[in-house]
Scaffold this motif. Sequence first.
Motif, PDB file in Angstrom:
ATOM      1  N   LEU A  60     -68.862  -6.401  -9.724  1.00  0.00           N
ATOM      2  CA  LEU A  60     -67.459  -6.444 -10.137  1.00  0.00           C
ATOM      3  C   LEU A  60     -67.345  -6.950 -11.571  1.00  0.00           C
ATOM      4  O   LEU A  60     -66.632  -6.349 -12.392  1.00  0.00           O
ATOM      5  N   LYS A  61     -68.050  -8.023 -11.895  1.00  0.00           N
ATOM      6  CA  LYS A  61     -68.007  -8.556 -13.266  1.00  0.00           C
ATOM      7  C   LYS A  61     -68.551  -7.540 -14.266  1.00  0.00           C
ATOM      8  O   LYS A  61     -67.989  -7.364 -15.355  1.00  0.00           O
ATOM      9  N   ASP A  62     -69.624  -6.868 -13.893  1.00  0.00           N
ATOM     10  CA  ASP A  62     -70.196  -5.858 -14.795  1.00  0.00           C
ATOM     11  C   ASP A  62     -69.198  -4.740 -15.058  1.00  0.00           C
ATOM     12  O   ASP A  62     -69.070  -4.255 -16.192  1.00  0.00           O
ATOM     13  N   LYS A  67     -65.291  -2.027 -18.633  1.00  0.00           N
ATOM     14  CA  LYS A  67     -63.959  -1.464 -18.797  1.00  0.00           C
ATOM     15  C   LYS A  67     -63.075  -2.294 -19.730  1.00  0.00           C
ATOM     16  O   LYS A  67     -61.838  -2.254 -19.654  1.00  0.00           O
ATOM     17  N   ASN A  68     -63.697  -3.038 -20.627  1.00  0.00           N
ATOM     18  CA  ASN A  68     -62.991  -3.716 -21.723  1.00  0.00           C
ATOM     19  C   ASN A  68     -62.009  -4.787 -21.265  1.00  0.00           C
ATOM     20  O   ASN A  68     -60.992  -5.055 -21.912  1.00  0.00           O
ATOM     21  N   ASP A 332     -60.171   2.881 -20.768  1.00  0.00           N
ATOM     22  CA  ASP A 332     -60.680   4.120 -21.354  1.00  0.00           C
ATOM     23  C   ASP A 332     -59.952   4.335 -22.684  1.00  0.00           C
ATOM     24  O   ASP A 332     -58.895   4.966 -22.712  1.00  0.00           O
ATOM     25  N   PRO A 333     -60.492   3.811 -23.779  1.00  0.00           N
ATOM     26  CA  PRO A 333     -59.779   3.883 -25.070  1.00  0.00           C
ATOM     27  C   PRO A 333     -59.428   5.306 -25.497  1.00  0.00           C
ATOM     28  O   PRO A 333     -58.442   5.512 -26.212  1.00  0.00           O
ATOM     29  N   ALA A 334     -60.215   6.280 -25.061  1.00  0.00           N
ATOM     30  CA  ALA A 334     -59.939   7.666 -25.444  1.00  0.00           C
ATOM     31  C   ALA A 334     -58.727   8.226 -24.715  1.00  0.00           C
ATOM     32  O   ALA A 334     -58.103   9.190 -25.171  1.00  0.00           O
ATOM     33  N   ASN A 335     -58.390   7.625 -23.566  1.00  0.00           N
ATOM     34  CA  ASN A 335     -57.248   8.096 -22.767  1.00  0.00           C
ATOM     35  C   ASN A 335     -56.454   6.894 -22.249  1.00  0.00           C
ATOM     36  O   ASN A 335     -56.393   6.658 -21.034  1.00  0.00           O
TER      37      ASN A 335
END
Length: 356
Positions: A60-62, A67-68, A332-335
């Motif tokens: 979960l931490k990973d 996921k920023n 998801d920085p691209a979306n």
Amino acid sequence: MKYLLLLTAAITFFSCQKGDGDSTVDPVPETMYFPSITDNTWQTKPVSGLGWNESAIQPLKDFLVQKNTRSFIILVNGRIVMEEYFNGHTPTTTWQWNSAGKTLAATTTGIAQQEGLLSINNSVSQYLGTGWTKEPLAKENLITSRHLLTMTSGIKDSSDLVITANLTYMADAGTRWSYHNVFQKLMDVVAAASGQSFETYFNAKLKNRIGMDGFWNNGVIYKIYNSNTRSMARFGLLALNKGKWNNEQIINETYFNESVSTSQNINPGYGYLWWLNGKTTFMVPSGQTVFPGMLVPNAPADMFAAMGASDQRIYVVPSKNMVVIRMGDASDPANPSFAVSGFDNSLWQKIKAVTN
């Protein structure tokens, strides 16, 4: 018998002792806990005491790091079970709620109603005067605060910038659901009805009464709330307890229950600016498509959530007495999403692996 009484007294004494430091461990998890509103001390509960799958915590931490995520909290019965900070974020770092802050506006509107300052069923024009939109007067007068709370104002949604020139007619109020920043006009309604700025009223009636920090700032499109992560968790805890903080009912329970129930017959997955799981269909921002199934299939059906752009989240799960907070950059920085995204379902898959 004397020795039995002494043994019982000793067990009672030691079980009531608290640890030192910022947080303390409470041995009675069945009771609901509320942190002090005058400092940031907060009781904790170890994962081991809940029977959770501890081997699933690191995955979960990973995932959160991948996921920023900048901060993450899980509360159970009000106690902190997990509290993680990443990428330089700290317990005192201030971060924007984005549209998750809409729920603050909804709650403050409800408080103003219970104080007799307004009615959500009255026309918005009753508080702001006519001409607050560019709609024909007869159409503008149809719009109530309840329509703003439920995203059914009928105002054209081609622009998220809430200025009078952009508030034009698309449909009669109550006939169309569309995610729109016009909700912020509720802040103007509360300000007009209370005779003070929205932030002054909000601070006195909500923020200070549950010990939040934070402030509203003028974003590019609308006012955005900013606070540390524990303040977001405080509001989530208030929501878990149906508007009650310790022994004080901050927001009327009837209104709060309306807030987290289907508010109209167009999008079952939406309340009063809260997102609702467990419905048969739902809609999302920027479209009129009706999707079948639950909003977040991996989350408990009774979960409701405050959701903001770049995946700012307050998840409240009454069946588990649980609150989950996520702050950070877009997963998801691209979306980047405005509210609901696939991130929610992926995150809950990881949370389920820990909690089940």
